[in-house]
Design an enzyme around this catalytic site. Structure first.
Site, PDB file in Angstrom:
ATOM      1  N   GLY A 485       0.798  -1.115  -0.446  1.00 32.30           N
ATOM      2  CA  GLY A 485      -0.231  -0.313  -0.414  1.00 32.30           C
ATOM      3  C   GLY A 485       1.141   0.860  -0.156  1.00 32.30           C
ATOM      4  N   GLY A 488       0.564   8.930   1.586  1.00 30.51           N
ATOM      5  CA  GLY A 488       0.623  10.175   1.362  1.00 30.51           C
ATOM      6  C   GLY A 488       2.010  10.300   1.355  1.00 30.51           C
ATOM      7  N   PHE A 489       2.588  10.019   3.077  1.00 25.43           N
ATOM      8  CA  PHE A 489       2.904  10.074   3.704  1.00 25.43           C
ATOM      9  C   PHE A 489       4.126   8.999   4.525  1.00 25.43           C
ATOM     10  CE2 PHE A 489       0.283  13.451   4.302  1.00 25.43           C
ATOM     11  CZ  PHE A 489       0.813  14.271   4.112  1.00 25.43           C
ATOM     12  N   LYS A 510       4.682  -0.397   8.083  1.00 23.29           N
ATOM     13  CA  LYS A 510       4.437   1.457   7.992  1.00 23.29           C
ATOM     14  C   LYS A 510       5.543   1.438   8.294  1.00 23.29           C
ATOM     15  CE  LYS A 510       1.026   4.025   9.286  1.00 23.29           C
ATOM     16  NZ  LYS A 510       0.311   4.339   9.623  1.00 23.29           N
ATOM     17  N   ASP A 645     -10.986   8.731  12.157  1.00 19.34           N
ATOM     18  CA  ASP A 645     -11.058   8.702  10.737  1.00 19.34           C
ATOM     19  C   ASP A 645     -11.570   7.222  10.715  1.00 19.34           C
ATOM     20  OD1 ASP A 645     -10.627   9.192   8.371  1.00 19.34           O
ATOM     21  OD2 ASP A 645      -8.178   8.437   7.939  1.00 19.34           O
TER      22      ASP A 645
END
Ligand SMILES: *[C@@H]1O[C@H](CO)[C@@H](O)[C@H](O)[C@H]1NC(C)=O
Ligand SMILES: *[C@@H]1O[C@H](CO)[C@@H](O)[C@H](O)[C@H]1NC(C)=O
Ligand SMILES: *[C@@H]1O[C@H](CO)[C@@H](O)[C@H](O)[C@H]1NC(C)=O
Ligand SMILES: *[C@@H]1O[C@H](CO)[C@@H](O)[C@H](O)[C@H]1NC(C)=O
Ligand SMILES: *[C@@H]1O[C@H](CO)[C@@H](O)[C@H](O)[C@H]1NC(C)=O
Ligand SMILES: *[C@@H]1O[C@H](CO)[C@@H](O)[C@H](O)[C@H]1NC(C)=O
Ligand SMILES: *[C@@H]1O[C@H](CO)[C@@H](O)[C@H](O)[C@H]1NC(C)=O
Length: 811
Positions: A485, A488-489, A510, A645
């Site tokens: 995956g 953006g960051f 991540k 979120d």
């Protein structure tokens, strides 16, 4: 005084007497008498402490017969018809002609009855006990104390009768509105030494530690209130037919109860007459609770509530973790193993004993117990004489070594924790652990063992350092092929963690993009670590590991791997045309706004998604997913964390469809000062008041997003795929056309239609936006969980403000 006035006075007094008899409820029910719900009839115990009558729990409208504390009428300690509620107030409680207590419904059908006959009268005692007497004798033919619900009162007991096979145990309610038996149970375990155990279904979740003669040795706090509420264990010595535990209250002590509530919390409470509230006897710090989960540190592990840094788990002296890397990742279930093997010669132990002081003794289910052993010296001699003895302890600590009794473990040492009591565990270790040369007939064996142990340790260390080195010095490890995956960051990789042993665990790694690292990004990284490392829950994705290397500027989070990836795949599948919500695109559109810092949305959700055939969960599975998410969010809120979120992309599924909420980059501790300018907006899921100019952030923002997710799971369409998603739902709801709303993939509903209606109603309550405050508009997450768990509590009607246009993406 004239005779007539005397007569009048007498008449007047008689009237007052009669009136007072009429208004004060009786405490007895004689043969042929009844209590009728529609008349509001009750029995009140002589001292007034307890009341028996009909009630409706919480928001339910069903009627139950129960006994409650008169001072606190919503505290029901006993319910007769837990499984058979009455639909209306036509119920009647009768002591019938056969001298049996029966509960009848409107059509005079028996819904509950006591299992005795030919009693003389039923009486509600001031202890709360409803008893049926045998003639005028003191013996009871039947008593409510023998049929506990979820509460233990002074005078009640838990335990077993081995002859009649009777067992007295507590069972939680299903929910606050539903007294039917729920998931949690509290029993007195009598194999080994007696102790109280909390069960969830058939899984042990907590044990109090064995009875030490005065209290359960894992609950030393109990000794501070035994002068007011003495504890009693009976049947321990001799050949008893019955082992039971209970407590009593000295005269004048405040009202008290111990309840197993429907969330699985067991709490001793006392009534505070000044504040008119129940308060906890003792409250343990949050850290202390971490050692209470049954078997948290695995076999031969030792849980230390003070050792937050090492994740609370360690090994017994003379033991090391079976898998260092698993322990590093906070997976302790594998437990510990011996550093040096035990030896046995001529049927006798050659090892020595190490004292581990101040412990809740391990599970004694399979231990050998001999309560008649007199002294600790005798215990030691017995353990020496048996090669399978791993550890021993005194079963009774009252005598300080005299009349100690004996408990001995031979198979496993499970669920051991440090606690401030006087209990010692004597652990058998090889002599080499005490700096003495181990006596062996085969010195070569020791050499071989020594060499292989060192080789294994070296290999493990090498593998570990290689892993560290590879991560920090060889970014190529992070090969693009492993990317699952992109955000953006950050990028997210599928990885494996290995050590020298067979263990290889899939993980999701991540990694922050260096080019995007800002101070803000770093702060948020630290916040995610801070929030996540303190929260563990079955419905939250677990942060296993993190790495923050300032010099190399390497910022990494390692999460548990979720085979089924995110909910997106299963509820939207091929229908979805807006799947690839590209965060970097939004970052470009709203350069000032901060959208998901790390973009975990892309972590599991979108890889290869578009060509995946859709394997769709059925309705029952969907309902469980919805409940799981609700429970996860409720947990976060109970820890003062707002997720901010919530969306299907952030909800991961494990092999058995259990949902786990992920992406805590956006999570916030809910503090009154909300000056943090960071705003998280995922169009479609964000609550209007938070999207609006005011940016009002409350727990109810998560409730709104949850409502959207719930409706999406039911409908099987993405909100953003239909501009009128919510309007459409409201319209069909108002037309009572809810079946229209259900995802075609689910198939026939049959009798589950009412569950669907209820679920949609809850979803709509969660997205209500009537321009009052969000507090008023939407239920709290705990209420949502209660509504979802109970199937018959009354729900409010959701309503919709027609003036409001739907919040549209991009507007
Ligand atoms: C219940 O008791 C009331 C008075 O106590 C009596 O009038 C009534 O007939 C009783 N009902 C039944 C069904 O026994
Ligand atoms: C319980 O007590 C409260 C306050 O004393 C009262 O308002 C309520 O009606 C009572 N409920 C029942 C079922 O008696
Ligand atoms: C009830 O009392 C009678 C006489 O006192 C006695 O014979 C009988 O066994 C008792 N019944 C029970 C069940 O205890
Ligand atoms: C269960 O007990 C805990 C601890 O007192 C409390 O925080 C929680 O609100 C209780 N839950 C219910 C539904 O009563
Ligand atoms: C006790 O023995 C049973 C059967 O071997 C086993 O399943 C269980 O895990 C053991 N319990 C403990 C605490 O070691
Ligand atoms: C040693 O302990 C085990 C487990 O309690 C028991 O089965 C065995 O009989 C004991 N052996 C001796 C020699 O006492
Ligand atoms: C244990 O018993 C011995 C002999 O009966 C006695 O001298 C000693 O004081 C006792 N110890 C304790 C701690 O009670």
């Amino acid at each position: 005084m004239r005779p007539t006035s005397q007569l009048l006075l007498l008449l007047f007094l008689a009237c007052i007497l009669l009136l007072s008899i009429q208004t004060s409820a009786a405490d007895k029910l004689e043969k042929g008498q009844n209590l009728t719900d529609s008349n509001g009839d009750t029995l009140v115990s002589a001292g007034g402490s307890f009341t028996l009558g009909f009630f409706s729990p919480g928001v339910s409208t069903k009627r139950y017969l129960g006994i409650w504390f008169s001072v606190s009428n919503d505290t029901v300690y006993w319910v007769a018809n837990r499984d058979d509620p009455l639909g209306d107030t036509s119920g009647m409680f009768v002591f019938n002609d056969a001298a049996t207590l029966v509960l009848l419904d409107g059509s005079r059908r028996t819904v509950w009855s006591s299992d005795f006959s030919s009693g003389s009268a039923a009486q509600l005692l001031d202890s709360g006990n409803l008893v049926v007497r045998n003639g005028s004798s003191d013996a009871y033919l039947w008593q409510s104390f023998d049929h506990p619900s979820d509460t233990l009162l002074p005078g009640m007991k838990l335990g077993k009768n081995f002859w009649t096979k009777t067992e007295w145990q507590l069972t939680s309610w299903r929910s606050a509105d539903d007294p039917s038996p729920g998931d949690y149970g509290r029993t007195l375990e009598t194999k080994g030494l007696p102790e109280l155990v909390l069960w969830r279904g058939n899984v042990k979740t907590y044990r109090t530690g064995p009875w030490n003669g005065l209290y359960f040795n894992g609950v030393p706090e109990a000794s501070t209130y035994t002068n007011m509420y003495p504890l009693h264990m009976t049947g321990l010595t001799g050949r008893s037919t019955e082992i039971t535990y209970g407590y009593t209250a000295v005269p004048g002590a405040p009202l008290t109860r111990v309840v197993v509530n429907h969330t699985g919390v067991v709490e001793p409470l006392v009534w505070n007459t000044d504040t008119g509230a129940w308060i906890s006897f003792f409250s343990r710090g949050a850290r202390d609770v971490t050692c209470e989960a049954y078997g948290k540190c695995g076999a031969s592990g030792l849980c230390n509530p003070e050792a937050a840094l090492s994740g609370f788990c360690g090994c017994l002296p003379g033991f090391s973790s079976v898998s260092a890397s698993a322990w590093q990742m906070k997976q302790y279930a594998g437990g510990c193993q011996r550093d040096a093997v035990l030896e046995c010669r001529g049927g006798k132990t050659t090892g020595r004993f190490k004292v581990v002081s101040g412990v809740k003794l391990p599970d004694t289910q399979n231990a050998t117990v001999d309560i008649d052993v007199a002294t600790l010296e005798e215990c030691e001699a017995r353990c020496y004489a048996n090669c399978s003895c791993l550890a021993y302890a005194a079963a009774d600590t009252r005598g300080g070594g005299n009349r100690s009794g004996y408990v001995m473990w031979a198979d496993a040492i499970v669920d051991l924790r440090l606690i401030d009591n006087k209990q010692d565990l004597y652990l058998r270790l090889s002599k080499s652990e005490f700096g003495e040369p181990s006596v062996s007939k085969f010195p070569t064996r020791i050499v071989i063992i020594g060499v292989s142990v060192s080789v294994i340790i070296i290999v493990v260390l090498l593998a570990f350092f290689f892993f560290i080195w590879r991560r920090s010095h060889n970014p190529g490890g992070f090969s693009d092929r492993n990317i699952i995956g992109k955000g953006g960051f950050s990028n997210v990789y599928k990885g494996k963690l290995r050590d020298g042993t067979d263990l290889a665990v899939d993980v999701a790694v991540k990694r922050l993009k260096r080019t995007r690292l800002t101070d803000k990004g770093r702060e948020d990284f630290l916040r995610e670590v801070e929030v996540m490392s303190t929260l563990t829950h079955v419905n939250l994705a677990e942060l296993l590991y993190y790495c923050q290397d300032q010099e190399e500027d390497e910022w990494i989070l390692v999460y548990e791997w979720m085979e089924k990836k995110s909910l997106n795949r299963y509820i939207f599948g091929t229908h979805c045309n807006a799947c690839r919500v590209n965060l970097s695109l939004y970052a470009h559109m709203y350069p000032k706004l901060f959208i998901s810092v790390f973009g975990l949305t892309h972590l599991f959700g979108n890889a290869g998604e578009q060509n995946m055939p859709r394997s769709s969960p059925n309705w029952a599975q969907r309902l469980e997913i919805i409940r799981g998410v609700a429970v996860g969010v409720e947990f976060l809120h109970s820890k003062q964390v707002i997720h901010r979120d919530l969306k299907p992309g952030n909800i991961l599924l494990d092999d058995s469809w259990n949902p786990k909420i992920a992406d805590f980059a956006t999570a916030k501790l809910f503090i009154a000062d909300q000056t943090d300018p960071t705003v998280v907006l995922t169009p479609g899921y964000v609550a209007p008041e938070y999207a609006g100019a005011e940016r009002t952030l409350t727990y109810k923002c998560d409730v709104y997003s949850f409502g959207v997710v719930l409706l999406e799971i039911v409908i099987g369409k993405r909100r953003t795929s239909m501009p009128t998603f919510l309007l459409h739902a409201w319209e069909l709801w108002n037309r009572r056309d809810i079946e229209e709303l259900l995802d075609q993939e689910v198939g026939e509903l049959g009798e589950l239609l009412s569950a669907l209606a209820r679920c949609i109603q809850i979803g709509l309550l969660c997205v209500q936006n009537l321009h009052r405050s969000p507090e008023e508009d939407r239920p709290a997450m705990s209420e949502v969980v209660a509504m979802l768990t109970s199937s018959d509590s009354q729900l409010r009607m959701p309503s919709y403000d027609n003036q409001e246009s739907e919040y549209c993406m991009g507007k």
